[in-house]
Design a protein around this motif. Structure first.
Motif, mmCIF file in Angstrom:
data_model
loop_
_atom_site.group_PDB
_atom_site.id
_atom_site.type_symbol
_atom_site.label_atom_id
_atom_site.label_comp_id
_atom_site.label_asym_id
_atom_site.label_seq_id
_atom_site.Cartn_x
_atom_site.Cartn_y
_atom_site.Cartn_z
ATOM 1 N N VAL A 68 0.834 -1.244 -0.140
ATOM 2 C CA VAL A 68 -0.027 -0.051 -0.171
ATOM 3 C C VAL A 68 0.905 1.207 0.065
ATOM 4 O O VAL A 68 0.531 2.071 -0.748
ATOM 5 C CB VAL A 68 -1.070 -0.065 1.217
ATOM 6 N N VAL A 69 1.782 1.269 0.808
ATOM 7 C CA VAL A 69 2.671 2.446 0.865
ATOM 8 C C VAL A 69 3.433 2.654 -0.557
ATOM 9 O O VAL A 69 3.329 3.895 -1.156
ATOM 10 C CB VAL A 69 3.902 2.170 2.160
ATOM 11 N N LEU A 70 3.985 1.471 -1.282
ATOM 12 C CA LEU A 70 4.546 1.901 -2.412
ATOM 13 C C LEU A 70 3.730 2.531 -3.689
ATOM 14 O O LEU A 70 4.044 3.219 -4.321
ATOM 15 C CB LEU A 70 5.199 0.386 -2.991
ATOM 16 N N PHE A 71 2.330 1.865 -3.396
ATOM 17 C CA PHE A 71 1.601 2.120 -4.516
ATOM 18 C C PHE A 71 0.975 3.811 -4.207
ATOM 19 O O PHE A 71 0.974 4.601 -4.981
ATOM 20 C CB PHE A 71 0.229 1.341 -4.286
ATOM 21 N N VAL A 72 0.920 4.045 -2.859
ATOM 22 C CA VAL A 72 0.534 5.500 -2.554
ATOM 23 C C VAL A 72 1.674 6.637 -3.053
ATOM 24 O O VAL A 72 1.362 7.682 -3.708
ATOM 25 C CB VAL A 72 0.347 5.710 -1.139
ATOM 26 N N VAL A 73 2.936 6.030 -2.889
ATOM 27 C CA VAL A 73 4.223 6.819 -3.090
ATOM 28 C C VAL A 73 4.045 6.934 -4.747
ATOM 29 O O VAL A 73 4.444 8.068 -5.366
ATOM 30 C CB VAL A 73 5.461 6.234 -2.706
ATOM 31 N N PHE A 74 3.740 6.037 -5.526
ATOM 32 C CA PHE A 74 4.007 5.855 -7.000
ATOM 33 C C PHE A 74 2.783 6.981 -7.372
ATOM 34 O O PHE A 74 2.823 7.589 -8.461
ATOM 35 C CB PHE A 74 3.626 4.509 -7.588
ATOM 36 N N LEU A 75 1.652 6.783 -6.855
ATOM 37 C CA LEU A 75 0.438 7.725 -7.201
ATOM 38 C C LEU A 75 0.607 9.046 -6.966
ATOM 39 O O LEU A 75 0.490 9.922 -7.941
ATOM 40 C CB LEU A 75 -0.879 7.071 -6.514
ATOM 41 N N ILE A 76 1.516 9.363 -5.817
ATOM 42 C CA ILE A 76 1.676 10.712 -5.659
ATOM 43 C C ILE A 76 2.804 11.256 -6.823
ATOM 44 O O ILE A 76 2.590 12.288 -7.278
ATOM 45 C CB ILE A 76 2.369 10.961 -4.332
ATOM 46 N N ILE A 122 -0.583 3.816 -14.070
ATOM 47 C CA ILE A 122 -1.236 3.408 -12.638
ATOM 48 C C ILE A 122 -1.399 1.771 -12.642
ATOM 49 O O ILE A 122 -0.830 1.055 -11.429
ATOM 50 C CB ILE A 122 -2.323 4.113 -12.029
ATOM 51 N N GLY A 123 -1.966 1.220 -13.609
ATOM 52 C CA GLY A 123 -2.423 -0.114 -13.632
ATOM 53 C C GLY A 123 -1.008 -1.047 -13.687
ATOM 54 O O GLY A 123 -0.825 -2.032 -13.069
ATOM 55 N N VAL A 124 -0.120 -0.410 -14.577
ATOM 56 C CA VAL A 124 1.020 -1.359 -14.729
ATOM 57 C C VAL A 124 2.023 -1.314 -13.454
ATOM 58 O O VAL A 124 2.313 -2.347 -12.934
ATOM 59 C CB VAL A 124 2.256 -0.850 -15.875
ATOM 60 N N ALA A 125 1.919 0.026 -12.767
ATOM 61 C CA ALA A 125 2.850 0.057 -11.443
ATOM 62 C C ALA A 125 2.107 -0.887 -10.404
ATOM 63 O O ALA A 125 2.721 -1.561 -9.689
ATOM 64 C CB ALA A 125 2.702 1.502 -11.228
ATOM 65 N N LEU A 126 0.759 -1.101 -10.379
ATOM 66 C CA LEU A 126 -0.017 -1.873 -9.468
ATOM 67 C C LEU A 126 0.529 -3.375 -9.859
ATOM 68 O O LEU A 126 0.553 -4.144 -8.697
ATOM 69 C CB LEU A 126 -1.515 -1.654 -9.478
ATOM 70 N N VAL A 127 0.602 -3.774 -10.990
ATOM 71 C CA VAL A 127 0.872 -5.077 -11.505
ATOM 72 C C VAL A 127 2.456 -5.429 -10.782
ATOM 73 O O VAL A 127 2.617 -6.346 -10.417
ATOM 74 C CB VAL A 127 0.837 -5.256 -12.792
ATOM 75 N N LEU A 168 9.830 -7.305 -14.078
ATOM 76 C CA LEU A 168 10.818 -6.633 -14.938
ATOM 77 C C LEU A 168 10.150 -6.003 -16.178
ATOM 78 O O LEU A 168 10.514 -4.945 -16.553
ATOM 79 C CB LEU A 168 11.806 -7.611 -15.259
ATOM 80 N N LEU A 169 9.185 -6.851 -16.921
ATOM 81 C CA LEU A 169 8.254 -6.146 -17.697
ATOM 82 C C LEU A 169 7.503 -4.909 -17.365
ATOM 83 O O LEU A 169 7.694 -3.820 -18.220
ATOM 84 C CB LEU A 169 7.385 -7.263 -18.205
ATOM 85 N N ALA A 170 7.037 -4.934 -16.209
ATOM 86 C CA ALA A 170 6.089 -3.767 -15.729
ATOM 87 C C ALA A 170 7.133 -2.658 -15.651
ATOM 88 O O ALA A 170 7.065 -1.438 -15.955
ATOM 89 C CB ALA A 170 5.386 -3.935 -14.682
ATOM 90 N N MET A 171 8.404 -3.012 -14.909
ATOM 91 C CA MET A 171 9.291 -1.791 -14.577
ATOM 92 C C MET A 171 10.010 -1.276 -15.895
ATOM 93 O O MET A 171 10.063 0.167 -16.134
ATOM 94 C CB MET A 171 10.423 -2.200 -13.821
ATOM 95 N N LEU A 185 10.418 2.916 -20.031
ATOM 96 C CA LEU A 185 10.591 3.160 -21.534
ATOM 97 C C LEU A 185 9.489 4.435 -21.799
ATOM 98 O O LEU A 185 9.507 5.215 -22.735
ATOM 99 C CB LEU A 185 10.707 2.265 -22.493
ATOM 100 N N GLU A 186 8.121 4.365 -21.251
ATOM 101 C CA GLU A 186 7.114 5.190 -21.816
ATOM 102 C C GLU A 186 7.292 6.425 -21.579
ATOM 103 O O GLU A 186 7.131 7.322 -22.609
ATOM 104 C CB GLU A 186 5.636 4.513 -20.657
ATOM 105 N N PRO A 187 8.006 7.155 -20.718
ATOM 106 C CA PRO A 187 8.029 8.523 -20.696
ATOM 107 C C PRO A 187 9.015 8.988 -21.839
ATOM 108 O O PRO A 187 9.027 10.093 -22.332
ATOM 109 C CB PRO A 187 8.659 8.875 -19.248
ATOM 110 N N LYS A 188 9.913 8.191 -21.858
ATOM 111 C CA LYS A 188 10.863 8.601 -23.093
ATOM 112 C C LYS A 188 10.140 8.522 -24.722
ATOM 113 O O LYS A 188 10.496 9.318 -25.581
ATOM 114 C CB LYS A 188 11.984 7.467 -23.182
#
Length: 581
Positions: A20-28, A43-48, A566-569, A574-577
């Protein structure tokens, strides 16, 4: 059959919190890009990715039900014929030898456990609580398998030992011997059936003694001997006060019984308000118009009924309560119908209605009761029982105690000429409530059989705080206080030597001592075997359950979840680039 589980399932709470903490940090972190068309996807990929990481931490596994083994626990006295019979039905039966302790690792792979012999020690029951257990007991061993006698008596008493011998040999005899191998009484067996016998001795001196039951064959050759530890108290003249609202046959016979034992007895019978009739036995005449602390200091025991208590002034009732709590004086409440309704003197006892009007005591004597039995409770001490029925009990008030009974018309025993039974009943009723010899510490001995290297539990009451308890060797023992009763303490330890020993309660000096006897592991084998068989039969009969399935956890290859992570990360990197390009 298999299903999905986790090896580290016990850590699911901290893993969930971290997820939960990691997901909230990523959401912020991603909130500033919430207008982006890929925001929801990121957000969905980060949750995965985070969930894959959590699964890796918990270590996923498949749980398979396995058939498991059947085992047999071989305890003392098991029969080879029973073991052979079990092996015929299950040649792969795993044997485990029991030597008064269980290694849990020996039982982990067993789905069902057969127990042969006398059974396991009661302190090991918990280790078999989750197993399907079948206790296949053998016959009770030959020998004295039950004995009943008072472990504490008074100098001059006629001391009685009642025992049962299983499968005796015709011609053999049992001899009751006093210390020094002095034969006191004996019985010879004239049949091979189980036999109940009774032997008697007159106690001539106070102290700690070891009497013995000695078995001899028909030629007089000794076969075995069993110890009977006995604590003999010095004969003392008690100062007893009896307060009655009106005279009864029960009071009449009781006062005569106490006077015949040479106790000082003062009886005050209420005639009308403020007027009394006095009777004196083994003491000087004196008028007792009111009760106060000075008068009660010399009283060892007060016997009163509810009417007498209600006729006392508040000041007198306070004096009695203070004498019990601070000076250790005992109070015995003579029962009547009013005892079982409404308020009771000093302390309340709780009762259960019964249809019985008579009951057999453990010595076989039949007595009348009021139609009530005591409710068992942790704050009362049973002083007279018949099986599981509580017939007399005491409650503690400071250093003293209050006791009563549901028995009635016990004087009928004397009318029938059974004076010994009458004496035995009233000795049991009054002895526990007498003023303790030691007014600083009251030891509550459970009269349990204490064996070498087995746990011994003893409770005691004291208002002292800064003290320590030492065993016979001088070693300090751990003391624990009762969470509900302020002055109640307990000690549990494992005696290492047989014979008479003493516990010592110390502050700066020895304040109090308690004597106890430790049996050797070879003493009373037939008796302890019978008790263990009955305990095992009762426990495993009441705790019988369906067979507990055995499961094996097989870890799932973590590379699957590592690849997902690893695929999600990789996508999140890559997506922002790609968006900038």
């Amino acid at each position: 059959m298999s299903d999905f589980t986790f090896i580290n399932i016990d850590y699911w709470i901290p893993v969930l919190f971290s997820t939960v903490v990691l997901f909230v940090v990523f959401l912020i972190k991603e909130w500033s890009r919430k207008s982006s068309s890929t925001f929801v996807i990121r957000i969905g990929v980060a949750l995965v990715a985070i969930l894959a990481l959590a699964v890796l931490a918990l270590k996923p596994a498949s749980r398979f039900e396995i058939e498991g083994k059947q085992g047999v626990l071989l305890t003392q006295g098991y029969q080879e014929s029973q073991l052979d019979s079990l092996k015929k039905t299950n040649p792969k039966l795993e044997e485990v030898i029991y030597n008064d302790h269980i290694l849990q690792s020996q039982l982990d792979s067993l789905r069902k456990v057969f127990i042969l012999g006398t059974g396991v020690q009661p302190y090991d029951f918990w280790q078999l609580a989750d197993k399907n257990v079948a206790f296949l007991s053998g016959a009770f061993p030959a020998g004295i398998n039950n004995v009943n006698y008072k472990t504490s008596a008074v100098e001059g008493d006629a001391w009685n030992v009642k025992a049962q011998y299983a499968k005796p040999k015709i011609g053999n005899q049992i001899v009751l011997e006093a210390p020094g191998n002095l034969a006191i009484d004996s019985v010879r067996f004239n049949r091979s059936q189980d036999t109940v016998f009774s032997l008697q001795a007159r106690l001539k001196a106070p102290g700690n003694f070891v009497y013995e039951l000695v078995e001899k064959d028909s030629t007089g050759i000794e076969i075995q001997r069993e110890p009977l530890p006995l604590h003999v108290l010095p004969k003392q003249q008690l100062n007893i006060l009896m307060l009655n609202a009106f005279p009864t046959f029960e009071i009449k016979y009781l006062k005569n019984f106490l006077a015949a034992l040479n106790h000082k007895v003062l009886v005050r019978n209420r005639l009308t308000q403020g007027k009394f009739k006095y009777e004196y036995f083994n003491r000087e005449r004196e008028t007792l118009q009111s009760l106060n602390t000075t008068v009660l200091e010399t009283i060892d025991l007060v016997i009163l009924d509810g009417g007498a208590w209600n006729s006392l002034s508040r000041k007198e009732q306070y004096a009695v309560r203070t004498a019990v709590a601070q000076q250790g004086m005992g109070v015995f409440l003579m029962p009547d119908e009013n005892l079982f309704y409404g308020n009771q003197p000093l302390l309340n006892f709780k009762f259960t209605r019964t249809s019985l009007s008579e009951i057999n005591l453990e010595n076989g004597v039949r007595v009348s009761i009021f139609g009530y039995l005591f409710n068992p409770s942790s704050d009362i001490n049973a002083t007279l029982k018949s099986g599981n029925s509580l017939l007399a009990a005491q409650r503690f008030l400071g250093f003293g105690s209050v006791s009563t009974t549901v028995l009635t018309n016990t004087y009928a025993l004397q009318l029938k000429g059974n004076k010994a039974a009458y004496k035995a009943v009233w000795s049991e009723l009054l002895k526990p409530v007498l003023r303790a010899e030691d007014e600083v510490v009251y030891w509550e001995d459970s009269h349990q059989s204490v064996y070498k290297n087995e746990p011994y539990d003893i409770q005691f009451r004291t208002t002292l705080n800064d003290f320590k308890v030492q065993d016979a060797s001088g070693a300090s023992l751990p003391v624990s206080g009762d969470p509900d009763i302020e002055d109640l303490w307990s000690v549990t330890f494992y005696p290492e030597q047989s014979g008479w020993h003493q516990l010592q309660l110390k502050t700066d000096s020895i304040v109090s001592t308690h004597s106890y006897y430790v049996l050797d592991s070879l003493d009373w084998q037939a008796k302890s075997s019978r008790a263990r068989i009955l305990a095992n039969e009762n426990y495993f009969k009441s705790s019988a359950s369906e067979e507990t399935p055995l499961y094996l956890k097989q870890a799932i290859n973590p590379l699957y979840f590592l690849m997902i992570f690893l695929l999600a990360m990789g996508y999140l990197w890559l997506e922002p680039k790609q968006a900038k390009d």
